[in-house]
Each structure stands twice: as structure tokens, then as C-alpha cells.
Design a protein around this motif. Structure first.
Motif, PDB file in Angstrom:
ATOM      1  N   ASP B  56       0.698  -1.079   0.421  1.00 14.63           N
ATOM      2  CA  ASP B  56       0.143  -0.168   0.188  1.00 14.63           C
ATOM      3  C   ASP B  56       0.826   1.418  -0.200  1.00 14.63           C
ATOM      4  O   ASP B  56       1.490   2.270   0.992  1.00 14.63           O
ATOM      5  CB  ASP B  56      -0.873   0.016   1.500  1.00 14.63           C
ATOM      6  N   GLN B  57       0.647   1.755  -1.347  1.00 15.99           N
ATOM      7  CA  GLN B  57       1.943   3.087  -1.657  1.00 15.99           C
ATOM      8  C   GLN B  57       1.510   4.006  -0.735  1.00 15.99           C
ATOM      9  O   GLN B  57       2.031   5.042  -0.922  1.00 15.99           O
ATOM     10  CB  GLN B  57       2.516   2.988  -2.844  1.00 15.99           C
ATOM     11  N   SER B  58      -0.361   4.544  -0.931  1.00 17.62           N
ATOM     12  CA  SER B  58      -0.811   5.527  -0.677  1.00 17.62           C
ATOM     13  C   SER B  58      -0.978   5.929   0.405  1.00 17.62           C
ATOM     14  O   SER B  58      -1.288   7.154   1.127  1.00 17.62           O
ATOM     15  CB  SER B  58      -2.154   5.238  -1.625  1.00 17.62           C
ATOM     16  N   ASP B  59      -1.400   4.850   1.204  1.00 11.84           N
ATOM     17  CA  ASP B  59      -2.063   4.059   3.157  1.00 11.84           C
ATOM     18  C   ASP B  59      -3.091   5.729   3.010  1.00 11.84           C
ATOM     19  O   ASP B  59      -2.400   6.575   3.964  1.00 11.84           O
ATOM     20  CB  ASP B  59      -0.603   4.566   3.408  1.00 11.84           C
ATOM     21  N   SER B  60      -3.677   5.784   2.579  1.00 10.93           N
ATOM     22  CA  SER B  60      -4.970   6.923   2.773  1.00 10.93           C
ATOM     23  C   SER B  60      -6.207   6.071   3.448  1.00 10.93           C
ATOM     24  O   SER B  60      -6.004   5.439   3.063  1.00 10.93           O
ATOM     25  CB  SER B  60      -5.068   7.445   1.198  1.00 10.93           C
ATOM     26  N   SER B  61      -6.996   6.554   3.445  1.00  9.09           N
ATOM     27  CA  SER B  61      -8.023   6.185   3.917  1.00  9.09           C
ATOM     28  C   SER B  61      -9.003   5.929   2.930  1.00  9.09           C
ATOM     29  O   SER B  61      -9.863   4.502   2.507  1.00  9.09           O
ATOM     30  CB  SER B  61      -8.972   7.763   4.586  1.00  9.09           C
ATOM     31  N   THR B  62      -9.391   5.870   2.048  1.00 11.53           N
ATOM     32  CA  THR B  62      -9.347   5.676   0.518  1.00 11.53           C
ATOM     33  C   THR B  62      -8.754   4.043  -0.545  1.00 11.53           C
ATOM     34  O   THR B  62      -9.490   2.708   0.108  1.00 11.53           O
ATOM     35  CB  THR B  62      -8.631   6.120  -1.148  1.00 11.53           C
ATOM     36  N   SER B  63      -7.538   3.419   0.738  1.00 11.57           N
ATOM     37  CA  SER B  63      -7.037   2.530   0.154  1.00 11.57           C
ATOM     38  C   SER B  63      -7.228   1.856   1.376  1.00 11.57           C
ATOM     39  O   SER B  63      -7.454   0.250   1.038  1.00 11.57           O
ATOM     40  CB  SER B  63      -5.320   3.107   0.101  1.00 11.57           C
ATOM     41  N   ARG B  64      -7.720   1.836   2.171  1.00  8.25           N
ATOM     42  CA  ARG B  64      -8.019   1.142   3.671  1.00  8.25           C
ATOM     43  C   ARG B  64      -9.956   0.982   3.774  1.00  8.25           C
ATOM     44  O   ARG B  64     -10.344  -0.578   3.348  1.00  8.25           O
ATOM     45  CB  ARG B  64      -8.298   2.079   5.220  1.00  8.25           C
ATOM     46  N   ILE B  65     -10.660   1.649   2.552  1.00  3.16           N
ATOM     47  CA  ILE B  65     -12.093   1.439   2.133  1.00  3.16           C
ATOM     48  C   ILE B  65     -11.601   0.460   0.844  1.00  3.16           C
ATOM     49  O   ILE B  65     -12.332  -0.773   0.587  1.00  3.16           O
ATOM     50  CB  ILE B  65     -12.205   2.087   1.240  1.00  3.16           C
ATOM     51  N   ILE B  66     -10.698   0.375  -0.469  1.00  2.00           N
ATOM     52  CA  ILE B  66     -10.869  -0.905  -1.653  1.00  2.00           C
ATOM     53  C   ILE B  66     -10.120  -1.243  -0.165  1.00  2.00           C
ATOM     54  O   ILE B  66     -10.500  -3.041  -0.704  1.00  2.00           O
ATOM     55  CB  ILE B  66      -9.493  -0.265  -2.062  1.00  2.00           C
ATOM     56  N   VAL B  70     -11.961  -5.406  -1.249  1.00  5.88           N
ATOM     57  CA  VAL B  70     -11.235  -6.874  -1.334  1.00  5.88           C
ATOM     58  C   VAL B  70     -11.634  -8.305  -0.376  1.00  5.88           C
ATOM     59  O   VAL B  70     -11.907  -9.097  -0.421  1.00  5.88           O
ATOM     60  CB  VAL B  70      -9.930  -6.288  -1.587  1.00  5.88           C
ATOM     61  N   LYS B  71     -10.779  -7.552   0.905  1.00  9.65           N
ATOM     62  CA  LYS B  71     -10.773  -8.656   1.925  1.00  9.65           C
ATOM     63  C   LYS B  71     -13.054  -8.931   1.862  1.00  9.65           C
ATOM     64  O   LYS B  71     -12.730 -10.294   2.294  1.00  9.65           O
ATOM     65  CB  LYS B  71     -10.660  -7.749   3.945  1.00  9.65           C
ATOM     66  N   ALA B  72     -13.191  -8.221   2.129  1.00  8.56           N
ATOM     67  CA  ALA B  72     -15.525  -8.741   1.855  1.00  8.56           C
ATOM     68  C   ALA B  72     -15.341 -10.012   1.143  1.00  8.56           C
ATOM     69  O   ALA B  72     -16.488 -10.965   1.434  1.00  8.56           O
ATOM     70  CB  ALA B  72     -15.946  -7.199   1.900  1.00  8.56           C
ATOM     71  N   THR B  73     -15.075 -10.148   0.092  1.00  4.34           N
ATOM     72  CA  THR B  73     -15.006 -11.589  -1.267  1.00  4.34           C
ATOM     73  C   THR B  73     -14.599 -12.593  -0.508  1.00  4.34           C
ATOM     74  O   THR B  73     -14.921 -13.633  -1.240  1.00  4.34           O
ATOM     75  CB  THR B  73     -13.692 -11.083  -2.380  1.00  4.34           C
ATOM     76  N   GLN B  74     -13.686 -11.909   0.432  1.00  5.24           N
ATOM     77  CA  GLN B  74     -12.738 -13.370   0.603  1.00  5.24           C
ATOM     78  C   GLN B  74     -12.333 -14.318  -0.265  1.00  5.24           C
ATOM     79  O   GLN B  74     -11.787 -15.565   0.061  1.00  5.24           O
ATOM     80  CB  GLN B  74     -14.242 -14.793   1.619  1.00  5.24           C
ATOM     81  N   VAL B  75     -12.401 -14.368  -1.127  1.00  2.12           N
ATOM     82  CA  VAL B  75     -11.550 -14.892  -2.070  1.00  2.12           C
ATOM     83  C   VAL B  75     -10.010 -14.423  -2.239  1.00  2.12           C
ATOM     84  O   VAL B  75      -9.329 -15.775  -1.731  1.00  2.12           O
ATOM     85  CB  VAL B  75     -11.660 -13.100  -3.202  1.00  2.12           C
ATOM     86  N   VAL B  76      -9.267 -13.782  -1.185  1.00  2.84           N
ATOM     87  CA  VAL B  76      -8.218 -13.836  -0.843  1.00  2.84           C
ATOM     88  C   VAL B  76      -7.903 -13.737   0.600  1.00  2.84           C
ATOM     89  O   VAL B  76      -9.262 -12.829   1.605  1.00  2.84           O
ATOM     90  CB  VAL B  76      -7.259 -12.022  -1.171  1.00  2.84           C
ATOM     91  N   ASN B  77      -6.498 -13.515   0.820  1.00  3.30           N
ATOM     92  CA  ASN B  77      -6.607 -14.026   2.081  1.00  3.30           C
ATOM     93  C   ASN B  77      -4.926 -13.023   2.407  1.00  3.30           C
ATOM     94  O   ASN B  77      -4.384 -13.378   2.237  1.00  3.30           O
ATOM     95  CB  ASN B  77      -6.939 -15.333   3.434  1.00  3.30           C
ATOM     96  N   ILE B  78      -5.285 -11.276   3.211  1.00  7.24           N
ATOM     97  CA  ILE B  78      -4.086 -11.144   2.848  1.00  7.24           C
ATOM     98  C   ILE B  78      -3.518 -11.005   3.926  1.00  7.24           C
ATOM     99  O   ILE B  78      -4.048 -11.082   5.873  1.00  7.24           O
ATOM    100  CB  ILE B  78      -4.138  -9.218   2.885  1.00  7.24           C
ATOM    101  N   ILE B  79      -1.930 -11.406   4.241  1.00  5.83           N
ATOM    102  CA  ILE B  79      -1.391 -12.290   5.257  1.00  5.83           C
ATOM    103  C   ILE B  79       0.308 -11.416   4.989  1.00  5.83           C
ATOM    104  O   ILE B  79       0.578 -11.058   6.461  1.00  5.83           O
ATOM    105  CB  ILE B  79      -0.738 -13.583   4.955  1.00  5.83           C
ATOM    106  N   GLU B  80       0.277 -11.334   4.686  1.00  5.45           N
ATOM    107  CA  GLU B  80       1.174 -10.418   4.497  1.00  5.45           C
ATOM    108  C   GLU B  80       2.182  -8.797   4.035  1.00  5.45           C
ATOM    109  O   GLU B  80       0.775  -8.617   2.835  1.00  5.45           O
ATOM    110  CB  GLU B  80       3.109 -10.576   3.745  1.00  5.45           C
TER     111      GLU B  80
END
Ligand SMILES: Nc1ncnc2c1ncn2[C@@H]1O[C@H](COP(=O)(O)OP(=O)(O)O)[C@@H](O)[C@H]1O
Ligand SMILES: [Mg+2]
Lengths: 308, 368
Positions: B56-66, B70-80
Motif C-alpha cells: 500500500d503505497q498511498s496509505d490513505s483512507s481510500t486505500s483502506r476502503i479498497i 477486497v477482504k470482504a470478497t473472501q477470495v483472498v486472505n491478506i497475510i503479508e
């Protein structure tokens, strides 16, 4: 049209450089039981395969029941029966199913099949096993089943390749009774064997060795016309005597049979007993000598290389 | 009429023997079932919880929404989480994660100007696994609802996607019809070849050829049961594929059955040809494998035909399986008919006819 069931001349078959059947001439009249007598590897099976059209000869002509092989092989199929040396029915079918299958293949009329099978099972003493898988049968039962299958279409000519090799002597006797029944009913039978007692039951006999026919005639004539006299010698220390006799010229073969030696002496000596005593005066003094009737085994020894 | 009786006698006997041969009978049903279930996992594109990383290069509120969306889809599991592209790439190469989501520094501007048509971020995907990459590719167009109110701009992609290692995508739905080709190749060739060679081995043939049966009748009688078996397998594979793995069956049943019958006929012919050459069941099996391997690898079942080099394509064209894979995918998925696929239909017909003639000529009734 000839009257012979089998007429073959110069029949030859090679496997690579090995000649398994070498210029075989056969003339087998209809209605007889004809035997092939020979040790393993003498070409009995190969000859039968040539005569049934399973193998094509390299040389020679074959005429079976008036049909020329291999050209008319297909016409011949329905008129001959063949019992293979190795059991060749289906082990995973019951007796009943095996016979039904063979009957249909031969195109027996649908209505007759059931009765024909019941009749065969009865005749060959297999009724009790009719629902059993063929693999679970004893040697004798398998052999009777194979004969039943080979004769289901009432063939005019029956080929039997060592039919009794996996069978005890009593079953063998019974089996021959069945063969005589078939022969009486007019079937020509060609049977191969390496048992002397069996060969003696045939009407005619051919002695085969390494693919060649060494002799053929009725068993009686073969024994009578043998070119040697048979002398039986009884006494002690037979082994030593045997070695001595083998060195004597004109003694063709010496075989020990229990407490006796069986000696084949060239027929040129009209009185073999005095001749023998004259040849080996010292050693034969303590023995009894007698001229006996030749057996088929003697004929076999004479006509094959067994004594060399 | 006699010849029909003889053929039916052979067929009848063959069925009897099959019904007692537990192993073969089991294989008829178990091969398609097991293969289908094994491949079923590959077909199942409902993949969840793929391990992924984040840069996350922007580290903004927008990026956190995105990220939350993405996490809500449960397709991916962000681990790192990484702080440079190099770290992200290294993590993928090592296999720690299958994908990395890169959100650029100017993310807020991109959201503010949807008219640029620039993607919001980028997925770096490990393409070496088709199934995983297709699942991630599905994320490329996902809407980020909280940011896109009223813009109506749903055409441009939300994320760019870069597929590392394997740039081509394939539809798993292709696998079920393809599997039909592979299973039929395997069972049809093997069963006929061994069924005839077995009789050679056991000596039954020596008996059969002294009977009035003709070679043609013998061969026909022996393959009829396997035609039925092939149809049973087709039924198992397509039914299971449809109900368990949601493979659409768009084609007409008559077309599907006809195409399958054509292929069964071609495969049985190949089995017959093998049986005329092989002396033992082991040899028959080896020859079957010899045909089976290229059928799996080159027929387009695993790798697309278009991607193969020219020589491989030429070999593939000689294999019945290649033509059937094409036909059955066309018929099952695109509702094509045999006339639409004339070339392949003709090939299978010609293959069967020529093969049958060769086999009958080669299978002479003799032991020579
Ligand atoms: N198909 C074959 N290929 C090569 N050699 C064979 C073949 N069939 C038979 N032979 C050889 O021919 C000879 C005669 O065999 P065979 O006719 O089976 O003898 P028999 O039946 O008297 O025991 C044997 O030496 C055997 O090894
Ligand atoms: Mg033999």
C-alpha cells in the motif's frame, strides 16, 4: 473325391530354421482311430494344426474330407472337431454356458440346443457340474467337457491333441470307451499321445520323431514286423551285464525293467538265444534267457533315436 | 442370419464374462467416478482464501476502503505487507503468497478522476496455477461501491492485472468434456485390446478359429459390449459434471450421443488394431499407454491446441482424441452439431472405417 478322411503329402512346416514337421505323408481312411505317437517336441501338435488349417504349411498338400486346405478351410470348419492340447474353453463360464456358446457358434438349430447339451452332459457324466465354472473342474472333468464341446456338432472328423495327458489312468480308460463309442458311430478320430498303452488302442499308428514319420501301420503289424527280436534276461548284477551287452555288436538296445533286462537283437540272427550265449559265453552262464513278444515300446525304441 | 446368431453368441458370452470380472466391471464405473472427482477440485472455481500480500503505497483512507472491500470478497486472505515492489515480487517467487495487491501513491487522485480510465491498483498474480489465477482475474472488475457512487463508470477495470509466469487463461468448464475423451480413450482401447489378447493368451482363440466363426463376426461381437460401456461412462461423466460441477450441457442429447459413439467406434478400432499386434496383455497395455499419453497431452484436454508447436499439432491431428475433444466441447458447451464440425466428424468416420478394414485383414484366422 477320395475315400480318405485325411490325405496329406510332403507336409512341411518350419519355425525359423527349425523344421517342426518334415515331409509328412498321411493317408487316413474314414472311420478309423489313427494315433500320432511321439515324445514331446516331435511335432504332433504342429501336424494337427496343419491338418486343421490353423497353420499354413510351407510345403505339401492337405486334403481333408475331400476339401483342399488352406483354400477351403472355412467350408471344413463345421465338419471337424478339435480338442486342443491345452484346455481352451472359457474358465469363467459354467459348463452349460460354454456348451451353449459353442453350440451357437456352430449354428445348431435353436430348439435342439437344450436337448443336445443335456444329452452330452449326461453322456460325459457332467450333469451334476453343469452350473459350475469350468475353471473349478478336475482334470478329468475338463477333458470330458472339452470332448463334449468338440463333438457338439457331430463332426465327421475329430482331432484330439494329447487328450489324456492331465488325467489319471482310470479316467483315461473311461475316456477311451467314449472314443470307441464315437468311432462306432462313424467318426474318424486322429489322436496324439505319448502313452504306449493308449497308442496300442488305435487302429493305425504313426510314430513321429523330430518332425518325421518313422513308421506307420497297425500296432499289431508294427510289433510283428519289427526288425529285431526281444530277449529277456533275468538274474543278478544286471547293471554290469547291461554295460557288457551294450558293447556287443548287433545288440540294438538294452533296457532294465525291474529284475529283468530287455534286449533288442538284430533280426539277422534267427536264433538270438544261442547267438547271445555264443557272443558272451562267460557272463551269461548264470542267467535265464527267453525270447518274448515285442511290445509297442520296443517298436518305439527301434523306430526312434531312443536307443542311440 | 447365421452370422447374426454367431455375433450375438459372442456378445452374450462377453457380457457373461464381464459380469463375472469384478475388476473390469469396477473399472467401468470407478475410472470415470474417481477421475471426475479428482479433476473436480480443479474444476471447482469457487476458490476462497488465497494467500495474498499487500503493498500500500498511498496509505490513505481510500486505500483502506479498497482493502476492506477486497477482504470482504473472501477470495483472498491478506497475510503479508510489503514496502517495495521488489519485496512483493520476491514473496511471490518464493511462493509465500499467490498474489500481491499494489495500491499506487496517487490512488486518491485516480479515484477522484474516474474519467482517466486508469485502474485504481494492480494485482500481481502468480500465473503458474491456472485455477488460482482465474479466481484472481475475477477480482479485476470488482466494483468498489463506496467510491463509485453515481459515476456510472463500470466499464473500466478497477484493477490492472499482471499475470506472472503463465499469461494464458483457461475455462475449467472445458475439463469435463475433455475428460470424457481421455477416459474413453483409456477404457475403450484397453478393454478391447486386452479382451482379445486375453483369449490369445489363454488359448481360447485356438479353439475359436477352428469353428465356423469369421474374424469380422468375432471382432464385432466382442466390441458391442464395449460400445454400451462407453455410453454408460459418458452418462456418468456428463451427469456428474453437470450436477456436481455445474458444467452447462447446452447441446442436443442426440448430438452428444452421436459424437460420443463416433469416438467410441474410433477408439475400439484402435483397440482392435492393437490386439492384432500384441501377443500378451502386458504388451497390449503398453501400447495403450503409448496412445493414451499423447491423447492426454496433445489433444487439447490439458494444453490448448493453438499453443502447441507445429509438429505437436500435426501429431495431435492424427489422434482421434484431438478431434473428439474439439467436437464434444463444441457440442456440449456451444450447442454445435456434427455438421457444424464436419472436419472432425469425417476424420473419426474415416479412422474407424480404415482401422476396421486393417484389423480384419490383419486378424487372420490362423496361428501363423
Ligand atoms: N509357434 C512356434 N514357434 C516356434 N517353434 C515352435 C512353434 N510351435 C512349435 N514349435 C516347435 O516345434 C517343435 C514341435 O512342437 P509340437 O508340434 O508342439 O510338438 P509336440 O506336440 O509333439 O510336443 C518343438 O520343437 C517346438 O518348440
Ligand atoms: Mg503337443
Amino acid at each position: 473325391m477320395t475315400n480318405a478322411a485325411i490325405d496329406a503329402s510332403g507336409l512341411t512346416r518350419r519355425f525359423g530354421s527349425y523344421t517342426a514337421v518334415d515331409h509328412l505323408d498321411l493317408h487316413i481312411p474314414r472311420g478309423c482311430i489313427y494315433g500320432f505317437l511321439g515324445p514331446n517336441g516331435s511335432g504332433k501338435s504342429t501336424s494337427i494344426r496343419l491338418l486343421t488349417g490353423l497353420l499354413t504349411p510351407d510345403e505339401g498338400t492337405v486334403n481333408i474330407l475331400g476339401l483342399q486346405l488352406p483354400r477351403q478351410a472355412e467350408e471344413l470348419r463345421g465338419r471337424i472337431g478339435y480338442m486342443t492340447q491345452k484346455f481352451s474353453l472359457f474358465g469363467d463360464l459354467t459348463l452349460q454356458e460354454n456348451l451353449q456358446f459353442i453350440a451357437r457358434i456352430y449354428g445348431l438349430p435353436r430348439k435342439g440346443i437344450k436337448a443336445r447339451i443335456a444329452d452330452l452332459l449326461e453322456r460325459y457324466d457332467l450333469t451334476r457340474q453343469s452350473k459350475q465354472l469350468a475353471d473349478t473342474l478336475s482334470g478329468g472333468q475338463k477333458q470330458r467337457l472339452a470332448l463334449a464341446a468338440a463333438t457338439i456338432h457331430n463332426p465327421e472328423l475329430l482331432f484330439l491333441d494329447e487328450p489324456t495327458s492331465a488325467v489319471d489312468p482310470e479316467n483315461r480308460r473311461d475316456f477311451w470307451e467314449k472314443l470307441f463309442d464315437l468311432s462306432d458311430a462313424g467318426t474318424t478320430i486322429l489322436v496324439s499321445t505319448h502313452y504306449m498303452d493308449e497308442a496300442e488302442r488305435c487302429h493305425y499308428l504313426a510314430i513321429l520323431e523330430t518332425g518325421r514319420k518313422r513308421a506307420d501301420d497297425t500296432p499289431q503289424n508294427l510289433m510283428q514286423n519289427m526288425s529285431a527280436n526281444v530277449v529277456e534276461i533275468s538274474g543278478n548284477s544286471l547293471r554290469r551285464l547291461k554295460q557288457q551287452l551294450l558293447l556287443t555288436p548287433d545288440v540294438i538296445s538294452v533296457a532294465q525293467q525291474g529284475i529283468r533286462l530287455r534286449v533288442l537283437v538284430d533280426k539277422g540272427h534267427t536264433d538270438p538265444l544261442s547267438w547271445l550265449r555264443a557272443e558272451c559265453p562267460a557272463s551269461l552262464n548264470d542267467y535265464q534267457l527267453a525270447v518274448v513278444r515285442p511290445s509297442l515300446e520296443d517298436v518305439f525304441v527301434m523306430s526312434t533315436g531312443a536307443h542311440r | 442370419m447365421k452370422f447374426l446368431l454367431r455375433i450375438s453368441a459372442i456378445t452374450f458370452k462377453e457380457f457373461r464374462q464381464l459380469s463375472r470380472d469384478r475388476l473390469t466391471f469396477g473399472m467401468v464405473v470407478m475410472i470415470p467416478l474417481i477421475q471426475l472427482l479428482l479433476f473436480g477440485y480443479a474444476i471447482n472455481n469457487n476458490i476462497r482464501n488465497i494467500n495474498a500480500g499487500l503493498l500500500d503505497q498511498s496509505d490513505s483512507s481510500t486505500s483502506r476502503i479498497i482493502i476492506d472491500t477486497v477482504k470482504a470478497t473472501q477470495v483472498v486472505n491478506i497475510i503479508e505487507q510489503y514496502f517495495s515492489i521488489a519485496d512483493a515480487e520476491a514473496a511471490i517467487t518464493k511462493g509465500n503468497v499467490r498474489a500481491v495487491l499494489v495500491l499506487p501513491r496517487d490512488l486518491p487522485q485516480r479515484v477522484a478522476n474516474p474519467a482517466d480510465d486508469r485502474a485504481l491498483g494492480q494485482w500481481i498474480v502468480d500465473g503458474s496455477d491456472n485455477i488460482v489465477s482465474s479466481a484472481l482475474l475475477g477480482l479485476a472488475r470488482m466494483p468498489i461501491a463506496p467510491l463509485q457512487q453515481g459515476t456510472g463508470n463500470t466499464v473500466s477495470a478497477t484493477f490492472d492485472t499482471v499475470l506472472y509466469f503463465n499469461p494464458e487463461r483457461r475455462t475449467p468448464v472445458n475439463i469435463v468434456p475433455g475428460l470424457l475423451a481421455v477416459i474413453l480413450t483409456m477404457t475403450m482401447i484397453l478393454f478391447t485390446a486386452t479382451a482379445i489378447v486375453r483369449e490369445k493368451e489363454r488359448g481360447n482363440l485356438e479353439l475359436l478359429i477352428t469353428t465356423p466363426i469369421r474374424s469380422f463376426e468375432l471382432m464385432l461381437g466382442k466390441i458391442i459390449p464395449y460400445i454400451l460401456i462407453g455410453l454408460v461412462q459418458m452418462f456418468i461423466i456428463l451427469t456428474l459434471g453437470h450436477f456436481v460441477f455445474d458444467v452447462p450441457i447446452n447441446g442436443q442429447p442426440l448430438q452428444i450421443v452421436s459424437a460420443t459413439l463416433l469416438f467410441i467406434a474410433a477408439s475400439l478400432t484402435l483397440g482392435l488394431l492393437i490386439s492384432t499386434v500384441a501377443l500378451t496383455q502386458l504388451q497390449a497395455m503398453q501400447m495403450t499407454v503409448f496412445v493414451l499419453l499423447p491423447s492426454i497431452l496433445l489433444s487439447g484436454f490439458l494444453f490448448p491446441y493453438e499453443g502447441m508447436p507445429k509438429p505437436a499439432q500435426m501429431i495431435a491431428e492424427g489422434l482421434p482424441a484431438t478431434h473428439f475433444v474439439r467436437m464434444i466441447r463444441g457440442v456440449v458447451l456451444r450447442d454445435a452439431s456434427l455438421t457444424d464440425m464436419q472436419g472432425d466428424t469425417l476424420f473419426l468416420v474415416a479412422f474407424t472405417v480404415v482401422g476396421m478394414i486393417l484389423a480384419t485383414l490383419k486378424f487372420r484366422k490362423s496361428l501363423d
